[in-house]
Design an enzyme around this catalytic site. Structure first.
Site, PDB file in Angstrom:
ATOM      1  N   HIS A 184       0.643  -1.070  -0.035  1.00 25.33           N
ATOM      2  CA  HIS A 184       0.062  -0.164   0.158  1.00 25.33           C
ATOM      3  C   HIS A 184       0.952   1.323   0.121  1.00 25.33           C
ATOM      4  O   HIS A 184       1.989   1.114   0.477  1.00 25.33           O
ATOM      5  CB  HIS A 184      -0.994  -0.071   1.234  1.00 25.33           C
ATOM      6  N   ASP A 189      -7.906  -5.242  -0.167  1.00 24.34           N
ATOM      7  CA  ASP A 189      -8.432  -6.173  -1.126  1.00 24.34           C
ATOM      8  C   ASP A 189      -8.067  -7.744  -1.080  1.00 24.34           C
ATOM      9  O   ASP A 189      -8.874  -8.562  -1.640  1.00 24.34           O
ATOM     10  CB  ASP A 189      -7.941  -5.733  -2.482  1.00 24.34           C
TER      11      ASP A 189
HETATM   12  N1  CMC Z   1       3.996  -7.399  -4.335  1.00 22.82           N
HETATM   13  C1  CMC Z   1       5.526  -7.612  -4.089  1.00 22.82           C
HETATM   14  N2  CMC Z   1       6.220  -6.380  -4.204  1.00 22.82           N
HETATM   15  C2  CMC Z   1       5.626  -5.549  -3.869  1.00 22.82           C
HETATM   16  C3  CMC Z   1       3.941  -5.330  -3.857  1.00 22.82           C
HETATM   17  C4  CMC Z   1       3.374  -6.495  -3.842  1.00 22.82           C
HETATM   18  N3  CMC Z   1       2.230  -6.555  -3.772  1.00 22.82           N
HETATM   19  N4  CMC Z   1       4.010  -4.163  -3.799  1.00 22.82           N
HETATM   20  C5  CMC Z   1       4.869  -3.363  -3.682  1.00 22.82           C
HETATM   21  N5  CMC Z   1       6.129  -4.198  -3.845  1.00 22.82           N
HETATM   22  C6  CMC Z   1       7.361  -3.543  -3.844  1.00 22.82           C
HETATM   23  C7  CMC Z   1       7.701  -3.035  -5.347  1.00 22.82           C
HETATM   24  O1  CMC Z   1       7.998  -4.131  -6.216  1.00 22.82           O
HETATM   25  C8  CMC Z   1       8.720  -2.109  -5.032  1.00 22.82           C
HETATM   26  O2  CMC Z   1       9.938  -2.801  -4.846  1.00 22.82           O
HETATM   27  P1  CMC Z   1      11.413  -2.094  -5.229  1.00 22.82           P
HETATM   28  O3  CMC Z   1      11.572  -0.759  -4.644  1.00 22.82           O
HETATM   29  O4  CMC Z   1      12.523  -3.141  -5.233  1.00 22.82           O
HETATM   30  O5  CMC Z   1      10.960  -1.892  -6.770  1.00 22.82           O
HETATM   31  C9  CMC Z   1       8.489  -1.579  -3.507  1.00 22.82           C
HETATM   32  O6  CMC Z   1       7.524  -2.690  -3.248  1.00 22.82           O
HETATM   33  C10 CMC Z   1       7.671  -0.129  -3.818  1.00 22.82           C
HETATM   34  O7  CMC Z   1       6.617  -0.509  -4.601  1.00 22.82           O
HETATM   35  P2  CMC Z   1       5.937   1.011  -5.375  1.00 22.82           P
HETATM   36  O8  CMC Z   1       4.933   0.237  -6.449  1.00 22.82           O
HETATM   37  O9  CMC Z   1       6.968   1.945  -5.439  1.00 22.82           O
HETATM   38  O10 CMC Z   1       5.192   1.505  -4.065  1.00 22.82           O
HETATM   39  P3  CMC Z   1       3.699   2.207  -4.392  1.00 22.82           P
HETATM   40  O11 CMC Z   1       3.639   2.839  -2.927  1.00 22.82           O
HETATM   41  O12 CMC Z   1       3.742   3.164  -5.477  1.00 22.82           O
HETATM   42  O13 CMC Z   1       2.650   1.192  -4.552  1.00 22.82           O
HETATM   43  C11 CMC Z   1       0.749  -0.380  -4.703  1.00 22.82           C
HETATM   44  C12 CMC Z   1       1.675   0.828  -3.718  1.00 22.82           C
HETATM   45  C13 CMC Z   1      -0.563  -0.571  -3.977  1.00 22.82           C
HETATM   46  C14 CMC Z   1       0.525   0.002  -6.017  1.00 22.82           C
HETATM   47  C15 CMC Z   1       1.625  -1.518  -4.505  1.00 22.82           C
HETATM   48  O14 CMC Z   1       1.950  -1.868  -3.343  1.00 22.82           O
HETATM   49  C16 CMC Z   1       0.926  -2.760  -5.621  1.00 22.82           C
HETATM   50  O15 CMC Z   1       1.325  -2.739  -6.621  1.00 22.82           O
HETATM   51  N6  CMC Z   1       0.196  -3.654  -4.801  1.00 22.82           N
HETATM   52  C17 CMC Z   1      -0.554  -4.843  -5.522  1.00 22.82           C
HETATM   53  C18 CMC Z   1      -1.875  -4.107  -6.194  1.00 22.82           C
HETATM   54  C19 CMC Z   1      -2.718  -3.934  -4.993  1.00 22.82           C
HETATM   55  O16 CMC Z   1      -3.046  -4.757  -4.248  1.00 22.82           O
HETATM   56  N7  CMC Z   1      -3.586  -2.763  -5.103  1.00 22.82           N
HETATM   57  C20 CMC Z   1      -4.500  -2.459  -3.953  1.00 22.82           C
HETATM   58  C21 CMC Z   1      -4.274  -1.292  -3.016  1.00 22.82           C
HETATM   59  S1  CMC Z   1      -5.186  -1.155  -1.594  1.00 22.82           S
HETATM   60  C22 CMC Z   1      -6.771  -0.598  -2.098  1.00 22.82           C
HETATM   61  C23 CMC Z   1      -6.833   0.573  -2.811  1.00 22.82           C
HETATM   62  O17 CMC Z   1      -6.482   1.685  -2.063  1.00 22.82           O
HETATM   63  O18 CMC Z   1      -7.249   0.607  -3.947  1.00 22.82           O
END
Ligand code: CMC
Length: 406
Positions: free
Chosen positions: A260, A316
């Site tokens: 998140h 989710d």
């Molecule tokens: N599984 C594995 N690694 C992850 C995941 C995951 N679900 N989420 C983030 N990471 C890693 C990502 O690969 C990155 O690693 P590195 O720094 O080595 O490249 C690091 O964590 C930071 O990720 P980010 O994408 O830069 O972080 P963010 O804050 O932009 O992303 C997020 C937040 C929700 C988009 C992301 O965690 C994600 O894609 N999660 C899966 C999709 C998901 O479940 N979304 C629902 C969010 S909650 C409901 C809502 O509010 O909509």
């Protein structure tokens, strides 16, 4: 004015809000000061919506009147139903919802009245009618007869009734109601931000809600719940979880339902849902799916690199099995999220207009400067001018760039 570049706006405060508070490090979520756990246990979607819109809990009389107002406006204009009938049956329900939320505005004479009173009335209509829009499209695409709203039911109960044409049990109604409470608001998430950007131009509430639905659809936001369920069904069996997840992690793929932007601790909505999902899954014969989810969580939480990054289950993850246990189609999961978040979107729009400022950040211009305008007959296609990404790459080495403004 000095400009800070903050891609993804993770460190930017773009609004004041009295609707909900999040402490991402401690895993806290409050609606107007009330902890989400106590609301999930004790409140209802109607009461939580009233709380978000009024900043305090309602009295019994206020809640009764509010619930009656919601029930009174859950009918859809027959012309709108005809319009939904024209949407191809193969359309994804979130896309159909985006169209039908927009179309709601055509049948509301107050659509362009941005007074607080008119916006509160429209907010009520949006919250009451969104479940009906979802149910009408779902039944039309399946060739089933439409089910008229039952004004004696709660929003959650009526939603299930209009979707299935069967009286929901008290346990089913409660399960959906809890999910609606948990998803109703969540600070300046992407779809709420999008709604506030739209309303801040002094557009209208229907346009803002339409923007928000389109933004929620993405798999990094609301679309994740459907992907979680697809993953569970693809895995198929508890014995296959370890291999599947470990291979996914080895390929550096994301596990949907984890991580998140704000929470770097356990998502407090997931804490409650985890226990709740187990009960719902057990009651409906879906315990095997819940056990698979539990095992996925164990594996992810055993990865030191993911713990370091603050990757925990989000809302989710366990809502997916809850919706599945309620018999909802996978492509309706994100629609349920939208039906709930409509309450937060509308509240945020009203709040934005009360102290409005156009939301207009800058972009860091990475293209060229000072080019000579050549007549069309003299132009040659150059390797760097064909696409926006390649132009951007070409200019990443260019000296100097500044933020563009309009
Ligand atoms: N599984 C594995 N690694 C992850 C995941 C995951 N679900 N989420 C983030 N990471 C890693 C990502 O690969 C990155 O690693 P590195 O720094 O080595 O490249 C690091 O964590 C930071 O990720 P980010 O994408 O830069 O972080 P963010 O804050 O932009 O992303 C997020 C937040 C929700 C988009 C992301 O965690 C994600 O894609 N999660 C899966 C999709 C998901 O479940 N979304 C629902 C969010 S909650 C409901 C809502 O509010 O909509």
């Amino acid at each position: 004015m000095p400009l800070n570049i903050d891609k993804g706006l993770a460190g930017t405060v773009a609004a004041d809000t009295a609707l909900s508070f999040i402490d991402g490090a401690k895993g806290v979520l409050e609606y107007a000061g009330y902890d989400i756990d106590s609301l999930a246990r004790n409140s209802t979607f109607e009461e939580s919506t009233w709380l978000l819109w009024n900043g305090r809990l309602p009295t019994a009389a206020e809640l009764t009147a509010f619930t009656a107002s919601l029930q009174a406006c859950s009918d859809l204009d027959p012309r709108l139903i005809e319009l939904i009938r024209g949407i191809p049956k193969t359309t994804a329900p979130m896309d159909a919802l985006r169209t039908s939320v927009s179309a709601l505005g055509h049948f509301d004479p107050e659509a362009d009245d941005n007074s607080p009173e008119a916006n509160r009335r429209k907010a009520l209509r949006l919250v009451a009618r969104t479940p009906a829009l979802i149910a009408v499209f779902d039944r039309l695409r399946k060739g089933k007869p439409l089910v008229a709203p039952d004004r004696s039911l709660s929003v959650a109960g009526n939603f299930l009734w209009m979707l299935t044409g069967a009286r929901p049990t008290a346990a089913m109604e409660k399960a959906l109601d809890v999910c609606l409470v948990l998803h109703a608001d969540h600070g300046l998430n992407a779809s709420t931000f999008a709604a506030r950007v739209t309303i801040a131009t002094q557009s209208d509430l229907y346009s803002a809600a339409t923007t928000a639905v389109g933004t929620l659809k993405g798999p990094l936001h609301g679309g994740a719940n459907q992907e979680v369920m697809e993953m569970l069904l693809e895995i198929g069996d508890l014995s296959k979880v370890d291999g599947y997840i470990k291979e996914k992690l080895a390929r550096k793929e994301r596990i949907m339902g984890f991580g998140h932007r704000v929470y770097k601790a356990y998502d407090p909505r997931a804490t409650y849902l985890k226990t709740f999902a187990k009960q719902v899954a057990s009651d409906t014969g879906n315990l095997a799916l819940y056990e698979m989810s539990r095992r996925i969580e164990e594996i992810v939480l055993a990865q030191p690199n993911l713990i370091e990054k603050g990757i925990f289950p989000n809302v989710d993850f366990y809502s997916a099995t809850t919706y599945y246990s309620l018999g909802l189609d996978l492509d309706l999961f994100t629609c349920v999220f939208a039906a709930s978040r409509m309450s937060g979107w509308a509240g945020h729009c009203i709040e934005q207009l009360a102290a409005n400022k156009l939301i207009r950040p800058h972009a860091d211009y990475t293209g060229p400067h000072g080019l000579r305008y050549a007549p069309i007959g003299e132009r040659a296609v150059s390797a760097t001018s064909s696409t926006i990404p390649s132009a951007r790459q070409a200019m990443s080495v260019a000296a100097g760039s500044n933020a563009s403004s309009m």
